[in-house]
Enzyme design. Sequence first.
Site, mmCIF file in Angstrom:
data_model
loop_
_atom_site.group_PDB
_atom_site.id
_atom_site.type_symbol
_atom_site.label_atom_id
_atom_site.label_comp_id
_atom_site.label_asym_id
_atom_site.label_seq_id
_atom_site.Cartn_x
_atom_site.Cartn_y
_atom_site.Cartn_z
ATOM 1 N N ASN A 178 8.869 68.896 -37.502
ATOM 2 C CA ASN A 178 8.761 69.066 -36.050
ATOM 3 C C ASN A 178 9.434 70.345 -35.555
ATOM 4 O OD1 ASN A 178 7.926 68.266 -33.532
ATOM 5 N ND2 ASN A 178 9.364 66.560 -33.322
ATOM 6 N N HIS A 180 10.092 51.291 -29.139
ATOM 7 C CA HIS A 180 10.929 52.132 -28.274
ATOM 8 C C HIS A 180 10.805 51.717 -26.817
ATOM 9 C CE1 HIS A 180 11.365 56.035 -30.855
ATOM 10 N NE2 HIS A 180 11.562 54.948 -31.566
ATOM 11 N N ARG A 182 14.417 49.202 -29.587
ATOM 12 C CA ARG A 182 15.426 50.235 -29.363
ATOM 13 C C ARG A 182 15.476 50.527 -27.878
ATOM 14 N NH1 ARG A 182 15.140 56.647 -30.999
ATOM 15 N NH2 ARG A 182 14.234 56.813 -28.935
ATOM 16 N N TYR A 191 17.814 62.817 -24.290
ATOM 17 C CA TYR A 191 17.020 62.379 -25.445
ATOM 18 C C TYR A 191 16.565 60.920 -25.265
ATOM 19 C CZ TYR A 191 15.689 60.163 -29.673
ATOM 20 O OH TYR A 191 14.960 59.421 -30.558
ATOM 21 N N ASP A 197 19.974 54.636 -30.306
ATOM 22 C CA ASP A 197 20.086 55.918 -31.018
ATOM 23 C C ASP A 197 21.014 56.854 -30.246
ATOM 24 O OD1 ASP A 197 19.741 58.208 -32.481
ATOM 25 O OD2 ASP A 197 17.543 58.190 -32.428
ATOM 26 N N HIS A 220 21.803 59.752 -31.365
ATOM 27 C CA HIS A 220 21.170 61.048 -31.635
ATOM 28 C C HIS A 220 22.185 62.164 -31.860
ATOM 29 C CE1 HIS A 220 17.552 63.738 -31.448
ATOM 30 N NE2 HIS A 220 16.995 62.636 -31.903
ATOM 31 N N GLU A 254 22.600 54.084 -34.177
ATOM 32 C CA GLU A 254 22.012 55.113 -35.051
ATOM 33 C C GLU A 254 22.587 56.500 -34.797
ATOM 34 O OE1 GLU A 254 17.760 55.137 -34.658
ATOM 35 O OE2 GLU A 254 17.616 57.236 -35.238
ATOM 36 N N GLU A 295 17.843 60.113 -40.680
ATOM 37 C CA GLU A 295 16.462 60.544 -40.454
ATOM 38 C C GLU A 295 16.258 62.019 -40.782
ATOM 39 O OE1 GLU A 295 16.078 59.441 -36.317
ATOM 40 O OE2 GLU A 295 16.242 61.517 -35.686
ATOM 41 N N ARG A 334 18.250 55.788 -42.962
ATOM 42 C CA ARG A 334 17.065 56.072 -42.156
ATOM 43 C C ARG A 334 16.135 57.101 -42.793
ATOM 44 N NH1 ARG A 334 14.781 54.977 -38.224
ATOM 45 N NH2 ARG A 334 15.181 56.675 -36.780
ATOM 46 N N HIS A 370 12.772 56.152 -40.708
ATOM 47 C CA HIS A 370 12.394 56.904 -39.515
ATOM 48 C C HIS A 370 10.883 56.764 -39.299
ATOM 49 C CE1 HIS A 370 12.328 61.273 -37.718
ATOM 50 N NE2 HIS A 370 12.470 60.394 -36.762
ATOM 51 N N ASP A 421 6.488 62.294 -34.781
ATOM 52 C CA ASP A 421 6.333 63.535 -35.552
ATOM 53 C C ASP A 421 6.150 63.242 -37.046
ATOM 54 O OD1 ASP A 421 9.187 63.003 -34.584
ATOM 55 O OD2 ASP A 421 9.597 64.194 -36.364
ATOM 56 N N GLU A 427 10.974 51.831 -38.155
ATOM 57 C CA GLU A 427 10.749 52.325 -36.783
ATOM 58 C C GLU A 427 9.237 52.475 -36.549
ATOM 59 O OE1 GLU A 427 12.392 56.193 -36.062
ATOM 60 O OE2 GLU A 427 12.172 56.016 -33.884
ATOM 61 N N TRP A 465 21.624 68.127 -30.051
ATOM 62 C CA TRP A 465 20.607 67.423 -29.262
ATOM 63 C C TRP A 465 20.324 66.074 -29.875
ATOM 64 C CZ3 TRP A 465 15.487 66.178 -30.843
ATOM 65 C CH2 TRP A 465 14.724 65.525 -29.835
HETATM 66 O O1 KDG Z 1 11.648 65.357 -34.427
HETATM 67 C C1 KDG Z 1 12.765 64.692 -33.942
HETATM 68 C C2 KDG Z 1 12.485 63.207 -33.811
HETATM 69 O O2 KDG Z 1 11.930 62.702 -34.996
HETATM 70 C C3 KDG Z 1 13.721 62.431 -33.474
HETATM 71 O O3 KDG Z 1 14.289 62.938 -32.313
HETATM 72 C C4 KDG Z 1 13.374 60.975 -33.297
HETATM 73 O O4 KDG Z 1 15.651 60.343 -33.432
HETATM 74 C C5 KDG Z 1 14.492 60.040 -33.481
HETATM 75 C C6 KDG Z 1 14.159 58.649 -33.777
HETATM 76 O O5 KDG Z 1 15.075 57.905 -34.083
HETATM 77 O O6 KDG Z 1 12.983 58.293 -33.715
HETATM 78 MG MG MG Z 2 16.871 58.848 -34.397
#
Ligand code: KDG
Ligand code: MG
Length: 401
Positions: free
Chosen positions: A37, A122, A147, A159, A210, A212, A236, A262, A283, A311, A315, A338, A401
């Site tokens: 991605n 999600h 989630r 995010y 998440d 993140h 996560e 992930e 993950r 994951h 993407d 997921e 991020w």
């Molecule tokens: O490309 C980035 C995504 O795959 C990511 O931000 C998604 O964190 C993610 C998730 O848990 O699905």
């Molecule tokens: Mg994630």
Amino acid sequence: MKISDAKVVVCSPGRNFVTLKIYTDSGVYGLGDATLNGRELAVATYLADHVVPCLIGRNPFQTEDIWQYLYRGGYWRKGPVTMMAIAAVDVALWDIKAKALNTPLYNLLGGKARSGVMVYGHANGGTIAETIDEVGRHIDQKYLAVRAQCGVPGLAGLYGVSTDSQPYEPAQKGLPSESAWSSEKYLQFVPTLFEELRKAFGEDVHLLHDVHHRLTPIQAARLGKALEPFHLFWMEDAVPAELQEGFRIIRQHTTTPLAVGEIFNTVWDSKLLITEQLIDYLRMSLHGGGITALQKIAAFADMYHVQMGCHGATDLSPVTMGAALHFDISVTNFGIQEYMPHSRATLEVFPHGYRYVNGYLHPAETPGHGVDLDEALAKKFPYERAYLPVNRRLDGTMWNW
Ligand code: KDG
Ligand code: MG
């Protein structure tokens, strides 16, 4: 049987995908996904210029040998571009092998070890009320695990939170957008979200969250502790995981289960996390070296009570999702998968046989991994430059991020 040709197809049915198609002299072909991605063309070039020429004439059944040839033979090991390219080759070869043997891929991986693959969906909203509605909508669709992500007052473009009525898709056309971050505001807010979710839905649904990568270890320890009364399935990516030792701090403070991985692409990214039992779920997806790699990593993780929780964001193309389900259904230490459904356009470009029924995904029952590519349709969706966002703290400092 010999590999006779291979090509890379880049398309953008709503978002970018890189697909590797490997042909054999017997007419059977296989598909692998190489979508990194925001950096898609780097893998497309790596494959087309450096990997495809080395594949021609090889026996596609020799998945182990070809994996080692590409990993050791590259000399420069690891990294997302290399491992994504190896993953695409490996998944395409397993697809060929299963098609040639006229059986669904899971039969080559140990056969079915369970009747279905539990998935989590999600749910997100700008406010707690909206997030509660979204979790409820997933429960109505029989999801057993959801989630939950929510907007935090004072932080724009967070995010996991959609800015329109479409499902959340982080990659945006054009140059990277910028989000605002405050660990203080986030830490203050998130426990209330889960308190309200448990009040609304009780204990029966699995709830996940998440982070993140946006906290430090001691902040993650605080959040894990604050979330304990709400019994999350997992928290996560609480911190960026380059520093595996950092998880010791989180682990010694909280019993909230931890998931990470992930963005990992080899077992070395999680060796300490696994052997010290610092995490509960790994993950990593097939993007980290394909089926050949993930089978070994899962077997290693199993010895330390770590379960797999692959994951599955959008993407990862339907090719990865389709193949992952064969892995998930056959691996003994499966935890959860997921599942972020792809757009209609994407699903049309990638005809597939997997299906969702009452909280579970089921792999295709056709030979191979069961996901194809409609090349004529794919041509109608040419590549469009797109990036993931970047994140800054409120004073302008670059952040994760
Ligand atoms: O490309 C980035 C995504 O795959 C990511 O931000 C998604 O964190 C993610 C998730 O848990 O699905
Ligand atoms: Mg994630």
